[in-house]
Design a protein around this motif. Structure first.
Motif, PDB file in Angstrom:
ATOM      1  N   SER A 155       0.861  -1.177   0.000  1.00  0.00           N
ATOM      2  CA  SER A 155       0.000   0.000   0.000  1.00  0.00           C
ATOM      3  C   SER A 155       0.901   1.232   0.000  1.00  0.00           C
ATOM      4  O   SER A 155       1.874   1.282  -0.765  1.00  0.00           O
ATOM      5  CB  SER A 155      -0.931  -0.056   1.219  1.00  0.00           C
ATOM      6  OG  SER A 155      -1.853   0.993   1.164  1.00  0.00           O
ATOM      7  N   SER A 156       0.656   2.201   0.862  1.00  0.00           N
ATOM      8  CA  SER A 156       1.487   3.413   0.869  1.00  0.00           C
ATOM      9  C   SER A 156       1.162   4.246   2.095  1.00  0.00           C
ATOM     10  O   SER A 156       0.035   4.174   2.622  1.00  0.00           O
ATOM     11  CB  SER A 156       1.204   4.239  -0.389  1.00  0.00           C
ATOM     12  OG  SER A 156       1.836   5.495  -0.308  1.00  0.00           O
ATOM     13  N   VAL A 157       2.118   5.091   2.496  1.00  0.00           N
ATOM     14  CA  VAL A 157       1.805   6.084   3.534  1.00  0.00           C
ATOM     15  C   VAL A 157       0.690   7.006   3.039  1.00  0.00           C
ATOM     16  O   VAL A 157      -0.028   7.615   3.833  1.00  0.00           O
ATOM     17  CB  VAL A 157       3.043   6.933   3.920  1.00  0.00           C
ATOM     18  CG1 VAL A 157       4.135   6.090   4.543  1.00  0.00           C
ATOM     19  CG2 VAL A 157       3.588   7.721   2.735  1.00  0.00           C
ATOM     20  N   ASP A 160      -2.740   6.795   4.550  1.00  0.00           N
ATOM     21  CA  ASP A 160      -2.976   7.074   5.972  1.00  0.00           C
ATOM     22  C   ASP A 160      -3.834   8.310   6.211  1.00  0.00           C
ATOM     23  O   ASP A 160      -4.455   8.445   7.266  1.00  0.00           O
ATOM     24  CB  ASP A 160      -1.636   7.237   6.711  1.00  0.00           C
ATOM     25  CG  ASP A 160      -1.033   5.885   7.097  1.00  0.00           C
ATOM     26  OD1 ASP A 160      -1.544   4.853   6.635  1.00  0.00           O
ATOM     27  OD2 ASP A 160      -0.042   5.865   7.855  1.00  0.00           O
ATOM     28  N   ASN A 170      -4.620   8.670  -2.825  1.00  0.00           N
ATOM     29  CA  ASN A 170      -4.872   8.474  -1.385  1.00  0.00           C
ATOM     30  C   ASN A 170      -6.016   7.480  -1.177  1.00  0.00           C
ATOM     31  O   ASN A 170      -5.933   6.574  -0.350  1.00  0.00           O
ATOM     32  CB  ASN A 170      -5.276   9.788  -0.704  1.00  0.00           C
ATOM     33  CG  ASN A 170      -4.136  10.773  -0.524  1.00  0.00           C
ATOM     34  OD1 ASN A 170      -4.362  11.922  -0.161  1.00  0.00           O
ATOM     35  ND2 ASN A 170      -2.912  10.375  -0.783  1.00  0.00           N
ATOM     36  N   LYS A 173      -5.165   3.804  -2.023  1.00  0.00           N
ATOM     37  CA  LYS A 173      -4.285   3.168  -1.032  1.00  0.00           C
ATOM     38  C   LYS A 173      -4.973   3.036   0.336  1.00  0.00           C
ATOM     39  O   LYS A 173      -4.744   2.059   1.052  1.00  0.00           O
ATOM     40  CB  LYS A 173      -2.972   3.954  -0.911  1.00  0.00           C
ATOM     41  CG  LYS A 173      -2.096   3.861  -2.167  1.00  0.00           C
ATOM     42  CD  LYS A 173      -1.707   2.421  -2.483  1.00  0.00           C
ATOM     43  CE  LYS A 173      -0.677   2.306  -3.597  1.00  0.00           C
ATOM     44  NZ  LYS A 173      -0.265   0.927  -3.880  1.00  0.00           N
ATOM     45  N   THR A 177      -5.328  -0.444   2.216  1.00  0.00           N
ATOM     46  CA  THR A 177      -4.901  -0.613   3.614  1.00  0.00           C
ATOM     47  C   THR A 177      -6.044  -1.195   4.451  1.00  0.00           C
ATOM     48  O   THR A 177      -5.847  -2.122   5.247  1.00  0.00           O
ATOM     49  CB  THR A 177      -4.445   0.749   4.191  1.00  0.00           C
ATOM     50  OG1 THR A 177      -3.299   1.187   3.446  1.00  0.00           O
ATOM     51  CG2 THR A 177      -4.082   0.652   5.661  1.00  0.00           C
ATOM     52  N   THR A 196       0.689  -5.554   5.627  1.00  0.00           N
ATOM     53  CA  THR A 196       0.511  -4.311   4.865  1.00  0.00           C
ATOM     54  C   THR A 196       1.852  -3.585   4.841  1.00  0.00           C
ATOM     55  O   THR A 196       2.406  -3.277   5.893  1.00  0.00           O
ATOM     56  CB  THR A 196      -0.527  -3.390   5.536  1.00  0.00           C
ATOM     57  OG1 THR A 196      -1.707  -4.153   5.791  1.00  0.00           O
ATOM     58  CG2 THR A 196      -0.840  -2.192   4.656  1.00  0.00           C
ATOM     59  N   LYS A 198       3.815  -0.185   3.871  1.00  0.00           N
ATOM     60  CA  LYS A 198       3.530   1.229   3.585  1.00  0.00           C
ATOM     61  C   LYS A 198       4.839   1.953   3.274  1.00  0.00           C
ATOM     62  O   LYS A 198       5.489   2.491   4.185  1.00  0.00           O
ATOM     63  CB  LYS A 198       2.847   1.878   4.790  1.00  0.00           C
ATOM     64  CG  LYS A 198       1.481   1.298   5.114  1.00  0.00           C
ATOM     65  CD  LYS A 198       0.849   2.088   6.243  1.00  0.00           C
ATOM     66  CE  LYS A 198      -0.501   1.543   6.640  1.00  0.00           C
ATOM     67  NZ  LYS A 198      -1.114   2.335   7.718  1.00  0.00           N
ATOM     68  N   VAL A 238       2.086  -4.724   9.938  1.00  0.00           N
ATOM     69  CA  VAL A 238       2.174  -3.465   9.180  1.00  0.00           C
ATOM     70  C   VAL A 238       3.624  -3.000   9.245  1.00  0.00           C
ATOM     71  O   VAL A 238       4.206  -2.941  10.325  1.00  0.00           O
ATOM     72  CB  VAL A 238       1.264  -2.377   9.789  1.00  0.00           C
ATOM     73  CG1 VAL A 238       1.402  -1.059   9.007  1.00  0.00           C
ATOM     74  CG2 VAL A 238      -0.194  -2.828   9.805  1.00  0.00           C
ATOM     75  N   TYR A 240       6.284   0.049   7.810  1.00  0.00           N
ATOM     76  CA  TYR A 240       6.607   1.258   7.044  1.00  0.00           C
ATOM     77  C   TYR A 240       8.004   1.100   6.442  1.00  0.00           C
ATOM     78  O   TYR A 240       8.897   0.536   7.070  1.00  0.00           O
ATOM     79  CB  TYR A 240       6.577   2.490   7.958  1.00  0.00           C
ATOM     80  CG  TYR A 240       5.170   2.944   8.302  1.00  0.00           C
ATOM     81  CD1 TYR A 240       4.534   3.906   7.543  1.00  0.00           C
ATOM     82  CD2 TYR A 240       4.487   2.392   9.382  1.00  0.00           C
ATOM     83  CE1 TYR A 240       3.236   4.319   7.845  1.00  0.00           C
ATOM     84  CE2 TYR A 240       3.187   2.792   9.700  1.00  0.00           C
ATOM     85  CZ  TYR A 240       2.572   3.760   8.924  1.00  0.00           C
ATOM     86  OH  TYR A 240       1.289   4.160   9.229  1.00  0.00           O
ATOM     87  N   ARG A 246       7.240   5.443   9.897  1.00  0.00           N
ATOM     88  CA  ARG A 246       6.314   5.035  10.947  1.00  0.00           C
ATOM     89  C   ARG A 246       6.105   6.197  11.920  1.00  0.00           C
ATOM     90  O   ARG A 246       4.996   6.475  12.355  1.00  0.00           O
ATOM     91  CB  ARG A 246       6.925   3.833  11.672  1.00  0.00           C
ATOM     92  CG  ARG A 246       6.087   3.317  12.764  1.00  0.00           C
ATOM     93  CD  ARG A 246       6.707   2.062  13.340  1.00  0.00           C
ATOM     94  NE  ARG A 246       5.929   1.669  14.505  1.00  0.00           N
ATOM     95  CZ  ARG A 246       6.387   0.949  15.490  1.00  0.00           C
ATOM     96  NH1 ARG A 246       7.621   0.502  15.464  1.00  0.00           N
ATOM     97  NH2 ARG A 246       5.631   0.645  16.499  1.00  0.00           N
TER      98      ARG A 246
END
Ligand SMILES: NC(=O)c1ccc[n+]([C@@H]2O[C@H](COP(=O)([O-])OP(=O)(O)OC[C@H]3O[C@@H](n4cnc5c(N)ncnc54)[C@H](OP(=O)(O)O)[C@@H]3O)[C@@H](O)[C@H]2O)c1
Length: 265
Positions: A155-157, A160, A170, A173, A177, A196, A198, A238, A240, A246
């Protein structure tokens, strides 16, 4: 699906004396997916690599096989949802089973701040979210019945928070998530590990597209692949990439809306 260059290639078989873990990677022709394929091959996985561009995909497989490792290419466009069950069956039969499934495929369009582009948003949701759901909804029951297996989604930051720069990306993703979290909550009790990933920024072709932001704390695809492989070994939930994100996203996630909507982040 037909691949004249490599149709005769079959994955290296597992034997009782040489058990091999078997993995499928979707979106493995370049970038993070190609680097992760090489890393997993180094760790002894037999690989089925899936992507839409046969030339680049073949090259990744040829490089891996030249090292005495085993990777077979399968050409497939992830938006061809109907063909997923048959493609998965064929690959699992070729591999002789499945231990790990990784969905990396993704696309991005960087819009201007006053651009609302449904065509591009549609593409991002189709590839980043619906393609993942089409594949994972076939893999999940297989692993649930077997009471084992690992599913990894990149997925990706960007999922979030909803930010001003790219609402469509956004959303794709954030959807992925949430889907992965829901599957983790379903499948952990059946012995299946759902991870996941990110990433923050990774130096791939994606960051060279028009409108791409200036790279910030960017890592190489190889560094990203090392961290993803580590998350797989440790059966994380999860992760990052890099780990610095993170902490950055912990702060970003907690900025109240009333402040966040005044920021340009
Ligand atoms: N790079 C970053 O900074 C970054 C940050 C956060 C998250 N991510 C995520 O990480 C993942 C990998 O990104 P990357 O940077 O490695 O990008 P990349 O180099 O562009 O690789 C993406 C791969 O997905 C494939 N793909 C795209 N659409 C497809 C389709 N319809 N069917 C089959 N394959 C398709 C691409 O093939 P084509 O070349 O033919 O398009 C490409 O091989 C993506 O999900 C991305 O959103 C990347």
């Amino acid at each position: 699906m037909e691949n004249p260059v490599t149709d005769t290639l079959k994955p290296a078989p597992a034997t009782p004396l040489q058990p091999r873990r078997r993995a499928i990677l979707i979106g493995a022709a370049q970038g993070i997916g190609a680097a992760l394929a090489k890393k997993l091959a180094d760790e002894g996985y037999t690989l089925a690599l899936v992507d839409r561009n046969p030339e680049r995909l073949n090259k990744v497989c040829v490089d891996i096989n030249a090292n005495g490792q085993s990777a077979v290419p399968y050409q497939h466009d992830v938006t061809d949802y109907e063909s997923v069950p048959a493609t998965l069956c064929r690959i699992v039969a070729d591999l002789g089973g499945l231990d790990l499934f990784v969905y990396v495929a993704g696309v991005i369009h960087f819009p201007a701040l006053d651009e609302y582009n449904f065509e591009q948003d549609h593409k991002m949701v189709e590839v980043n979210l619906l393609g993942a759901m089409a594949w994972i909804s076939q893999v999940a029951p297989m692993f649930q019945n077997a009471k084992r297996g690992q599913i990894v989604g990149v997925s990706s930051v960007a999922g979030d928070r909803g930010r001003i720069g790219n609402p469509g990306y956004n959303t794709s993703k954030a959807g992925l998530t949430t889907y992965l979290e829901a599957l983790r909550n379903r499948l952990t009790r059946h012995g299946v590990n759902v991870i996941t990933i990110k990433p923050g920024m990774v130096k791939t072709e994606m960051l060279t597209l028009p409108g791409a932001p200036r790279p910030m704390f960017a890592v190489t695809p190889e560094q990203a692949a090392n961290e993803i492989a580590r998350a797989i070994r440790k059966r994380k939930q999860v992760t990052y990439v890099s780990g610095l994100w993170r902490w950055i996203m912990l702060v970003i996630r907690h900025i109240p809306s009333v402040i966040f909507r005044r920021m340009s982040f």
